[in-house]
Design an enzyme around this catalytic site. Sequence first.
Site, short mmCIF file in Angstrom:
data_model
loop_
_atom_site.label_atom_id
_atom_site.label_comp_id
_atom_site.label_asym_id
_atom_site.label_seq_id
_atom_site.Cartn_x
_atom_site.Cartn_y
_atom_site.Cartn_z
CG ASN A 21 -1.85 1.15 1.26
OD1 ASN A 21 -1.73 2.03 0.49
ND2 ASN A 21 -2.77 1.12 2.31
NE ARG A 69 -6.36 1.43 0.01
CZ ARG A 69 -6.49 2.66 0.75
NH1 ARG A 69 -5.36 3.03 1.26
NH2 ARG A 69 -7.52 3.08 0.78
CG HIS A 89 -13.41 2.62 3.14
ND1 HIS A 89 -14.12 3.80 3.70
CD2 HIS A 89 -12.21 3.40 3.26
CE1 HIS A 89 -13.22 4.63 4.25
NE2 HIS A 89 -12.37 4.22 4.16
NE ARG A 124 -10.83 11.94 4.42
CZ ARG A 124 -10.69 10.83 4.16
NH1 ARG A 124 -11.62 10.20 3.44
NH2 ARG A 124 -9.51 9.88 4.31
CD GLU A 172 -9.31 -1.57 4.10
OE1 GLU A 172 -8.86 -1.21 5.23
OE2 GLU A 172 -9.50 -0.87 3.25
#
Length: 415
Positions: A7, A93, A182, A243, A387
């Site tokens: 990643n 990823r 996601h 956020r 993940e």
Amino acid sequence: MKVLVLNSGSSSIKYQLFRSEDWVALASGSVSRIGEPEGEIKAEWLDASGIRQSGRARVTIPTHQDGIDRIVKALHETRVLGDVSELAVIGHRVVHGGEHFKHPTIVDDAVAEAIQGVVPLAPLHNPAHLAGIEVARRLFPTVPSVAVFDTAFHQTMPRTAYRYAIPEWLYREHRIRRYGFHGTSHYYVAKRAAAMLDRPLETCNLITLHLGNGSSATAIRDGKSVDTSMGLTPLEGLVMGTRCGDIDPAIHFYLAKNLGLEIDAIEDLLNRQSGLLGICGVNDMREIDRLAEEGNDAAELAIGITAHRIKKYIGAYSAELGRVDAVVFTGGIGENAAEIRCRACEGLENLGIKMDDTANYALEGRGERCISTPESTVQVLVIPTNEELEIAQQALAATSEAPCDGLSETFRVGG
Ligand code: ADP
């Protein structure tokens, strides 16, 4: 064989190495502060007796190539990887696959170019992923690199869910639409939820809530994503660490016209200074829980707004799906913050959701669990996400004709 998952971020690379026979994670870690005077490598691995070991070192890591070199050296030195020929595939990823990528895809020059083409939609993420992919392809020309996209699972959304009510040419010419993110996590927990419900995923209607530093909700009908809260970018939807999630778009004009803020300042304000941090000055939910217990009003409000927004999405997606088999909580907050789960599901008995407070607040049994009462027609599940494992399995499956175990017909891999 072994599968390496990378990643790559702009200044860090996280990794995990799996043994594909039993999907045990043999090693994991990260290199961080790439390009700075002093970087760091952190590593965890299983030794020959299967005991977990860990180590860290401060080193200079000028480039992504040096970072991946360091990772491979660490894997060799800790003896979890003998020769590179043991690597079946490297899974990468990739945050944004645009409309082009609906499945995990083996990277060749044309695919790399297509990922490059999506950079305007993910200017912070995709260039870093590409840097990692290019280095991996150069260092290991015999090992396939597979890109696994965060957006891919959501490519089944109908246009009524993915189109915005803005002029049509913005979609036609600029591909401005909802993409969702996601996806790897939503798909992984959906599969696990189906296993817990003891039914095929293709028959399951689910609301999955990935609540971490970034958060998103997904409505899943018959195993497929039909709506999700993140949009063109990961800024839309739920309240996140820094956020803002959903806001009136007119706030942008207001900030520009009345406060004289430039567009970059507004972007920074909404991406990095808002959310939990903006409401109470802290973006770590553990700290916010502690502050709220001490009576801090801003922390209490941060929890309240977060839970209120989640509840709105549960309600909206219940209406969209008609029948819901389970609501699934995952991510650092979803898996651990019982108070958020409680408040988000409070008063939803009319939707068939009845929480078991004892199970929700229990400190024991942190793994996959049901936290609703037996009378609840909608099961409420907590499922730790993984993940990296999902990326590893999808990457390996992409290199063979047949989908690997656990990959459903609804989200078949390949090309
Ligand atoms: P990321 O999106 O970076 O992967 P995570 O999924 O790790 O983030 O989630 C990070 C969030 O989870 C943080 O707000 C953190 O405070 C929260 N979290 C982790 N453990 C707990 C806990 N035990 N109780 C409450 N919140 C927690």
